[in-house]
Design an enzyme around this catalytic site. Structure first.
Site, PDB file in Angstrom:
ATOM      1  N   ARG A 108       0.911  -1.290  -0.067  1.00 23.91           N
ATOM      2  CA  ARG A 108      -0.134   0.041  -0.091  1.00 23.91           C
ATOM      3  C   ARG A 108       0.766   1.318   0.166  1.00 23.91           C
ATOM      4  NH1 ARG A 108      -2.832  -3.194   3.406  1.00 23.91           N
ATOM      5  NH2 ARG A 108      -4.541  -4.250   2.609  1.00 23.91           N
ATOM      6  N   LYS A 130       3.189  11.701 -11.752  1.00 23.02           N
ATOM      7  CA  LYS A 130       2.257  10.853 -12.442  1.00 23.02           C
ATOM      8  C   LYS A 130       3.121   9.637 -12.590  1.00 23.02           C
ATOM      9  CE  LYS A 130      -0.465  13.783 -15.287  1.00 23.02           C
ATOM     10  NZ  LYS A 130      -0.985  14.284 -16.637  1.00 23.02           N
ATOM     11  N   GLU A 172      10.213  18.317 -25.631  1.00 24.82           N
ATOM     12  CA  GLU A 172       9.842  18.671 -24.261  1.00 24.82           C
ATOM     13  C   GLU A 172      10.352  20.124 -23.815  1.00 24.82           C
ATOM     14  OE1 GLU A 172       7.183  17.219 -23.701  1.00 24.82           O
ATOM     15  OE2 GLU A 172       7.637  15.012 -24.391  1.00 24.82           O
ATOM     16  N   LYS A 214       8.399  22.927 -15.115  1.00 27.57           N
ATOM     17  CA  LYS A 214       7.336  21.739 -14.959  1.00 27.57           C
ATOM     18  C   LYS A 214       6.878  21.809 -13.418  1.00 27.57           C
ATOM     19  CE  LYS A 214       5.924  17.168 -15.574  1.00 27.57           C
ATOM     20  NZ  LYS A 214       5.746  15.955 -16.122  1.00 27.57           N
ATOM     21  N   GLU A 224      -4.436  18.205 -12.434  1.00 30.51           N
ATOM     22  CA  GLU A 224      -4.682  18.510 -13.739  1.00 30.51           C
ATOM     23  C   GLU A 224      -6.134  18.988 -14.107  1.00 30.51           C
ATOM     24  OE1 GLU A 224      -2.285  16.018 -16.545  1.00 30.51           O
ATOM     25  OE2 GLU A 224      -3.830  16.807 -18.366  1.00 30.51           O
ATOM     26  N   ARG A 228      -2.137  22.412 -15.701  1.00 27.66           N
ATOM     27  CA  ARG A 228      -1.320  21.300 -15.805  1.00 27.66           C
ATOM     28  C   ARG A 228      -1.581  20.915 -17.413  1.00 27.66           C
ATOM     29  NH1 ARG A 228       0.692  16.248 -12.142  1.00 27.66           N
ATOM     30  NH2 ARG A 228       2.287  15.688 -13.507  1.00 27.66           N
ATOM     31  N   ASN A 232       0.492  19.622 -22.146  1.00 27.03           N
ATOM     32  CA  ASN A 232      -0.006  18.999 -23.351  1.00 27.03           C
ATOM     33  C   ASN A 232      -0.060  19.413 -24.647  1.00 27.03           C
ATOM     34  OD1 ASN A 232      -0.971  16.427 -21.805  1.00 27.03           O
ATOM     35  ND2 ASN A 232      -2.864  17.453 -21.417  1.00 27.03           N
ATOM     36  N   HIS A 235       0.940  17.696 -27.768  1.00 22.81           N
ATOM     37  CA  HIS A 235       0.505  16.158 -27.485  1.00 22.81           C
ATOM     38  C   HIS A 235      -0.554  15.784 -27.774  1.00 22.81           C
ATOM     39  CE1 HIS A 235       4.238  16.786 -25.332  1.00 22.81           C
ATOM     40  NE2 HIS A 235       4.200  15.445 -24.513  1.00 22.81           N
ATOM     41  N   HIS A 239       0.063  12.434 -29.981  1.00 26.62           N
ATOM     42  CA  HIS A 239      -0.245  11.244 -29.486  1.00 26.62           C
ATOM     43  C   HIS A 239      -0.964  10.286 -30.788  1.00 26.62           C
ATOM     44  CE1 HIS A 239       0.254  11.835 -25.092  1.00 26.62           C
ATOM     45  NE2 HIS A 239       1.218  11.375 -25.590  1.00 26.62           N
ATOM     46  N   HIS A 249       8.296   9.595 -29.663  1.00 22.68           N
ATOM     47  CA  HIS A 249       7.547  10.647 -28.893  1.00 22.68           C
ATOM     48  C   HIS A 249       8.087  12.076 -29.176  1.00 22.68           C
ATOM     49  CE1 HIS A 249       5.024  12.032 -26.168  1.00 22.68           C
ATOM     50  NE2 HIS A 249       5.838  12.640 -25.383  1.00 22.68           N
TER      51      HIS A 249
HETATM   52  N1  LIG Z   1       5.263  10.708 -15.551  1.00 21.20           N
HETATM   53  C1  LIG Z   1       5.310  11.706 -16.317  1.00 21.20           C
HETATM   54  O1  LIG Z   1       4.865  12.763 -16.000  1.00 21.20           O
HETATM   55  C2  LIG Z   1       5.725  11.475 -17.695  1.00 21.20           C
HETATM   56  C3  LIG Z   1       6.074  12.624 -18.346  1.00 21.20           C
HETATM   57  C4  LIG Z   1       6.558  12.259 -19.947  1.00 21.20           C
HETATM   58  C5  LIG Z   1       7.090  10.994 -20.207  1.00 21.20           C
HETATM   59  N2  LIG Z   1       6.669  10.072 -19.389  1.00 21.20           N
HETATM   60  C6  LIG Z   1       6.990   8.465 -19.627  1.00 21.20           C
HETATM   61  O2  LIG Z   1       8.432   8.502 -20.047  1.00 21.20           O
HETATM   62  C7  LIG Z   1       8.544   7.442 -21.087  1.00 21.20           C
HETATM   63  C8  LIG Z   1       9.509   8.064 -21.913  1.00 21.20           C
HETATM   64  O3  LIG Z   1      10.503   8.320 -21.326  1.00 21.20           O
HETATM   65  P1  LIG Z   1      12.347   7.960 -21.888  1.00 21.20           P
HETATM   66  O4  LIG Z   1      12.061   8.752 -23.088  1.00 21.20           O
HETATM   67  O5  LIG Z   1      13.286   8.599 -21.171  1.00 21.20           O
HETATM   68  O6  LIG Z   1      12.333   6.599 -22.205  1.00 21.20           O
HETATM   69  P2  LIG Z   1      12.825   5.346 -21.862  1.00 21.20           P
HETATM   70  O7  LIG Z   1      12.964   5.334 -20.414  1.00 21.20           O
HETATM   71  O8  LIG Z   1      12.336   4.245 -22.616  1.00 21.20           O
HETATM   72  O9  LIG Z   1      14.413   5.732 -22.232  1.00 21.20           O
HETATM   73  C9  LIG Z   1      14.749   5.657 -23.655  1.00 21.20           C
HETATM   74  C10 LIG Z   1      15.920   4.900 -24.087  1.00 21.20           C
HETATM   75  O10 LIG Z   1      17.162   5.272 -23.532  1.00 21.20           O
HETATM   76  C11 LIG Z   1      17.649   3.956 -22.725  1.00 21.20           C
HETATM   77  N3  LIG Z   1      18.643   4.907 -21.824  1.00 21.20           N
HETATM   78  C12 LIG Z   1      18.103   5.666 -20.421  1.00 21.20           C
HETATM   79  N4  LIG Z   1      19.072   6.185 -20.154  1.00 21.20           N
HETATM   80  C13 LIG Z   1      20.164   5.901 -20.768  1.00 21.20           C
HETATM   81  C14 LIG Z   1      21.335   6.543 -20.679  1.00 21.20           C
HETATM   82  N5  LIG Z   1      22.127   7.422 -19.808  1.00 21.20           N
HETATM   83  N6  LIG Z   1      22.600   6.111 -21.560  1.00 21.20           N
HETATM   84  C15 LIG Z   1      21.947   5.255 -22.663  1.00 21.20           C
HETATM   85  N7  LIG Z   1      20.815   4.679 -22.778  1.00 21.20           N
HETATM   86  C16 LIG Z   1      19.871   5.293 -21.843  1.00 21.20           C
HETATM   87  C17 LIG Z   1      16.772   3.265 -22.271  1.00 21.20           C
HETATM   88  O11 LIG Z   1      17.187   2.204 -21.710  1.00 21.20           O
HETATM   89  C18 LIG Z   1      15.763   3.262 -23.344  1.00 21.20           C
HETATM   90  O12 LIG Z   1      16.046   2.504 -24.495  1.00 21.20           O
HETATM   91  C19 LIG Z   1       7.226   7.124 -21.692  1.00 21.20           C
HETATM   92  O13 LIG Z   1       6.721   5.722 -20.979  1.00 21.20           O
HETATM   93  C20 LIG Z   1       6.193   8.225 -21.116  1.00 21.20           C
HETATM   94  O14 LIG Z   1       4.904   8.017 -20.827  1.00 21.20           O
HETATM   95  C21 LIG Z   1       5.980  10.210 -18.098  1.00 21.20           C
HETATM   96 ZN   LIG Z   2       5.725  14.502 -23.886  1.00 23.21          ZN
END
Ligand SMILES: NC(=O)c1ccc[n+]([C@@H]2O[C@H](COP(=O)([O-])OP(=O)(O)OC[C@H]3O[C@@H](n4cnc5c(N)ncnc54)[C@H](O)[C@@H]3O)[C@@H](O)[C@H]2O)c1
Ligand SMILES: [Zn+2]
Length: 340
Positions: A108, A130, A172, A214, A224, A228, A232, A235, A239, A249
């Site tokens: 929990r 999030k 971003e 942010k 949101e 917030r 988007n 986006h 999306h 992305h």
């Molecule tokens: N919670 C939120 O508010 C929020 C906001 C934006 C995005 N997201 C989420 O984030 C995700 C996308 O994040 P991302 O782009 O970081 O993706 P990711 O975590 O998939 O990383 C991208 C790639 O880079 C690699 N990688 C990570 N760090 C590295 C490093 N230092 N050196 C070499 N390789 C590395 C990973 O293994 C992966 O292959 C999505 O799932 C999205 O939904 C969440």
């Molecule tokens: Zn985004």
């Protein structure tokens, strides 16, 4: 290292800027902590994990799902994790999302913190609380809003980040500039992707500035209801394109921002689309693509941000000032059909 605390509606998060992962020992009890990372991050930075307990996931969005959650919970049980255990997500947004989610449901809820290792996670995904996972094609459809105890920024991880991931992060960053920060937009216009990839000090300052943007937006509207939604920008259409065309992305968001700024020209009198296009191109992001308008509109209709017959669309009044407008779906369809 510079520490700053930020308060949200019912919790606070300590941000450690310009830090090093070795500082973690001053922040948490490492004996009671379990790290979650992915294979790419672990293989490139295994020394940084020292002798700590680590759960290593397969990399990529495809693993941000319930099966991975189950396997993490299984491993936590085997490691005898209890209510006092601290989870530390070291990775990109996939890792921070899933770590925050597992930490929020295991027993929990246990405490968690992040060491974001992608540019996108540093400026966006690690911030705001999030946490969630995907179910089939529905991205982030299951989740919870709960803030991490800390976020530690260690830019040494970026040394191994592939160029395509830098571009994702810049989408971003440009988004933040468009909705909130004209001065930063001007700064971005004067530099380029390669400049930031090779100038650590300037990148550090840029990341800090974006993290603060942010955080401020989230502080004003953690759940949101309004403000917030500005995050988007690019986006909604983005999306829909990402789903249809298997884009990265950042590419999808870049196209979404380009089209949104064209749409804004008609609705808010926005005149700076050309500047946005030029800036996106400086950071290796696409600004035009042929797409099937009907198919994209069909996906858009299903967008979870849809409220009855209207859709919340983020436009710009000017660079640095985003605004939320509600557009009737049929009107949006006409607008999309008239896009070049
Ligand atoms: N919670 C939120 O508010 C929020 C906001 C934006 C995005 N997201 C989420 O984030 C995700 C996308 O994040 P991302 O782009 O970081 O993706 P990711 O975590 O998939 O990383 C991208 C790639 O880079 C690699 N990688 C990570 N760090 C590295 C490093 N230092 N050196 C070499 N390789 C590395 C990973 O293994 C992966 O292959 C999505 O799932 C999205 O939904 C969440
Ligand atoms: Zn985004």
């Amino acid at each position: 290292m510079k520490k700053q605390s930020f308060t949200f509606s019912n919790s606070s998060t300590d941000l450690y800027f310009s830090a090093n992962i070795s500082h973690l020992k001053e922040i948490i009890d490492l004996k009671n902590s379990i790290f979650i990372t992915d294979e790419n991050v672990y293989n490139a930075h295994s020394k940084k994990f020292k002798k700590n307990k680590v759960i290593i996931l397969k990399p990529g969005e495809a693993y941000k799902n319930q099966a991975t959650v189950d396997s993490i919970v299984q491993q936590l049980l085997e490691m005898e994790a209890d209510r006092k255990t601290f989870l530390v997500g070291v990775g990109g947004g996939v890792i921070t999302d899933i770590t925050g989610y597992v930490a929020s449901i295991y027993m929990r809820g246990i405490k968690f913190g992040f060491v974001p290792t992608t540019l996108l996670a540093l400026v966006d995904a690690s911030i705001g609380g999030k946490n969630g996972i995907d179910v089939g094609v529905y991205k982030n459809i299951v989740g919870i809003t709960r803030q991490p105890s800390f976020i530690l920024q260690d830019l040494n991880f970026l040394k191994t980040l592939p160029e395509a991931e830098w571009k994702n992060g810049f989408a971003e960053i440009i988004k933040h500039a468009c909705i909130k920060d004209l001065a930063m937009f001007k700064q971005l216009q004067q530099h380029s992707l390669l400049f930031y990839m090779s100038h650590k000090k300037e990148t550090d300052l840029l990341i800090q500035r974006n993290a603060r943007i942010k955080i401020k937006v989230v502080q004003q509207d953690e759940f949101e209801q309004g403000e917030r939604k500005l995050l988007n920008f690019g986006h909604t259409l983005g999306h829909a394109l990402e789903n249809q065309y298997k884009l990265m992305h950042g590419q999808a968001v870049a196209l979404g921002m380009t089209y949104a700024s064209q749409i804004a020209a008609g609705l808010t009198g926005f005149r700076k689309s050309a500047d946005i296009v030029q800036t996106l191109e400086l950071y290796g992001l696409p600004t035009c693509m042929k797409f099937d308008k009907e198919k994209v509109f069909d996906v858009l209709k299903m967008d979870k941000k849809r409220e009855r017959k209207d859709i919340n669309f983020i436009l710009l009044e000017r660079i640095g000032k985003g605004l939320i407008i509600s557009i009737p779906l049929d009107e949006l369809q006409q607008i999309i059909n008239s896009l070049l």
